[in-house]
Write a protein that holds these residues in place. Structure first.
Motif, PDB file in Angstrom:
ATOM      1  N   UNK A 240       0.842  -1.202   0.000  1.00 28.85           N
ATOM      2  CA  UNK A 240       0.000   0.000   0.000  1.00 28.85           C
ATOM      3  C   UNK A 240       0.876   1.252   0.000  1.00 28.85           C
ATOM      4  N   UNK A 241       0.351   2.374  -0.525  1.00 29.13           N
ATOM      5  CA  UNK A 241       1.182   3.560  -0.735  1.00 29.13           C
ATOM      6  C   UNK A 241       1.804   4.068   0.557  1.00 29.13           C
ATOM      7  N   UNK A 242       1.087   3.994   1.688  1.00 29.46           N
ATOM      8  CA  UNK A 242       1.642   4.470   2.953  1.00 29.46           C
ATOM      9  C   UNK A 242       2.808   3.600   3.389  1.00 29.46           C
ATOM     10  N   UNK A 243       2.659   2.281   3.191  1.00 30.71           N
ATOM     11  CA  UNK A 243       3.740   1.370   3.547  1.00 30.71           C
ATOM     12  C   UNK A 243       4.964   1.621   2.683  1.00 30.71           C
ATOM     13  N   UNK A 244       4.748   1.895   1.388  1.00 38.13           N
ATOM     14  CA  UNK A 244       5.886   2.187   0.501  1.00 38.13           C
ATOM     15  C   UNK A 244       6.617   3.438   0.962  1.00 38.13           C
ATOM     16  N   UNK A 245       5.877   4.454   1.399  1.00 34.81           N
ATOM     17  CA  UNK A 245       6.495   5.682   1.866  1.00 34.81           C
ATOM     18  C   UNK A 245       7.322   5.429   3.122  1.00 34.81           C
ATOM     19  N   UNK A 264      12.061  -4.665  -0.781  1.00 36.56           N
ATOM     20  CA  UNK A 264      10.778  -4.034  -1.028  1.00 36.56           C
ATOM     21  C   UNK A 264      10.760  -3.399  -2.414  1.00 36.56           C
ATOM     22  N   UNK A 265       9.702  -3.650  -3.166  1.00 37.82           N
ATOM     23  CA  UNK A 265       9.521  -2.934  -4.429  1.00 37.82           C
ATOM     24  C   UNK A 265       9.037  -1.525  -4.081  1.00 37.82           C
ATOM     25  N   UNK A 266       9.763  -0.510  -4.530  1.00 35.78           N
ATOM     26  CA  UNK A 266       9.442   0.864  -4.144  1.00 35.78           C
ATOM     27  C   UNK A 266       8.259   1.439  -4.903  1.00 35.78           C
ATOM     28  N   UNK A 267       7.905   0.818  -6.011  1.00 34.08           N
ATOM     29  CA  UNK A 267       6.790   1.313  -6.816  1.00 34.08           C
ATOM     30  C   UNK A 267       5.813   0.199  -7.111  1.00 34.08           C
ATOM     31  N   UNK A 290      11.861  -6.661 -13.227  1.00 40.82           N
ATOM     32  CA  UNK A 290      11.502  -5.915 -12.021  1.00 40.82           C
ATOM     33  C   UNK A 290      11.998  -6.616 -10.771  1.00 40.82           C
ATOM     34  N   UNK A 291      11.825  -7.923 -10.712  1.00 37.47           N
ATOM     35  CA  UNK A 291      12.271  -8.694  -9.551  1.00 37.47           C
ATOM     36  C   UNK A 291      13.778  -8.590  -9.385  1.00 37.47           C
ATOM     37  N   UNK A 292      14.518  -8.699 -10.498  1.00 37.29           N
ATOM     38  CA  UNK A 292      15.973  -8.607 -10.400  1.00 37.29           C
ATOM     39  C   UNK A 292      16.402  -7.228  -9.915  1.00 37.29           C
ATOM     40  N   UNK A 293      15.704  -6.194 -10.384  1.00 35.27           N
ATOM     41  CA  UNK A 293      16.025  -4.832  -9.961  1.00 35.27           C
ATOM     42  C   UNK A 293      15.771  -4.652  -8.465  1.00 35.27           C
ATOM     43  N   UNK A 294      14.676  -5.239  -7.969  1.00 34.80           N
ATOM     44  CA  UNK A 294      14.377  -5.149  -6.531  1.00 34.80           C
ATOM     45  C   UNK A 294      15.452  -5.878  -5.731  1.00 34.80           C
ATOM     46  N   UNK A 295      15.870  -7.045  -6.194  1.00 35.95           N
ATOM     47  CA  UNK A 295      16.889  -7.807  -5.448  1.00 35.95           C
ATOM     48  C   UNK A 295      18.233  -7.076  -5.457  1.00 35.95           C
ATOM     49  N   UNK A 296      18.483  -6.302  -6.502  1.00 40.17           N
ATOM     50  CA  UNK A 296      19.739  -5.552  -6.585  1.00 40.17           C
ATOM     51  C   UNK A 296      19.722  -4.264  -5.756  1.00 40.17           C
TER      52      UNK A 296
END
Length: 297
Positions: A240-245, A264-267, A290-296
């Motif tokens: 959820x957007x609040x959790x991402x923030x 955590x995926x930021x977007x 996207x998954x690889x970018x998050x892991x990096x």
């Protein structure tokens, strides 16, 4: 049904609003590099474990060195625990998975039907956990990403049909299959294949049934002992957007070890309308990158 890998694909669809893509790995997980890194520990583990099965070579023992860095005595203890389980309590699951994988590979391709059919209590579980709830996708380097969308699982109805123990058996069988595939890939590709857990939080408004949670967390804890050195990070998607923030603010404060274990995926990954769609192009390539970018990150 989250019991095997879907072959990875190459390509990126331009213009998708998602996290930044980068397919390359941040760390070196080539078998040659990792083997050299842990060679002294693997040698020590072997010296502490007598009468190992013939197929327990250095590649097999490497997983235990990865799980217990700098602690070969603990790794050797883990080896003995796993062998005892595989030859005793877990023998039925191991045999079922081995036979199912062999059938799935007949003809040179992959047929997932015998793998699902051999899963404990599959006739009940498969009514509630379909590819819309859980899938496995291969990254470009051969890691296996199990993505689960818990909000779409009717866990209360499911746990009325199976016991907590039966659900745990199902999850352990899935880990047995995926670990075996990861091992085969490691040997055939020269890349240490890891198992990545991705939790898609789309639509989450309440916790799953308690018994289902117990089976999920219990099997995960059991897998740490039974399948050491296979797990990569846990990835949280579509928060959820609040959790991402909050994550963007608090993550830099986490210890490095925590940041490596939980990503955590930021977007938002808004293209994930139905999980079963991410195993097909063009969404598969989007998801993999996207998954690889998050892991990096």
């Amino acid at each position: 049904l989250g019991l095997t890998a879907v072959a990875g694909a190459v390509g990126v669809r331009a213009g998708t609003r998602a996290v930044r893509r980068r397919a390359e790995e941040k760390e070196d997980w080539t078998l040659d590099f990792v083997t050299k890194k842990y060679a002294p520990e693997v040698e020590k583990i072997r010296s502490l474990c007598k009468d190992l099965p013939k197929d327990w070579d250095d590649v097999k023992l490497l997983r235990y060195a990865i799980q217990h860095p700098g602690a070969p005595e603990e790794a050797a203890k883990n080896v003995k625990e796993v062998l005892a389980w595989r030859q005793g309590e877990g023998a039925k699951i191991v045999e079922a998975a081995t036979t199912a994988i062999a059938k799935a590979q007949e003809g040179g391709g992959w047929n997932n039907e015998p793998v699902l059919a051999a899963a404990p209590h599959a006739d009940k579980v498969s009514k509630y956990i379909t590819p819309s709830q859980m899938v496995v996708v291969s990254t470009k380097v051969g890691d296996l990403v199990t993505c689960i969308r818990a909000s779409t699982i009717d866990s209360e109805a499911l746990m009325k049909e199976v016991s907590e123990e039966e659900m745990t058996e199902f999850f352990i069988y899935a880990r047995e299959v995926n670990s075996a595939i990861a091992e085969l890939r490691t040997r055939s590709t020269g890349h240490v294949s890891r198992l990545i857990s991705a939790n898609d939080l789309t639509g989450v408004s309440k916790f799953p049934d308690q018994a289902f949670q117990n089976a999920l967390t219990g099997s995960a804890k059991k897998a740490v002992t039974l399948y050491p050195g296979y797990s990569g990070p846990t990835v949280l998607l579509n928060l959820p957007w609040l959790a991402r923030m909050l994550v963007s603010i608090l993550t830099p404060l986490f210890p490095g070890a925590v940041r490596e274990k939980i990503k955590f995926a930021r977007g938002p990954m808004s293209y994930m309308k139905d999980l079963k769609d991410i195993v097909k192009e063009p969404l598969r390539s989007n998801f993999v990158d996207d998954i690889q970018a998050v892991m990096n990150s």
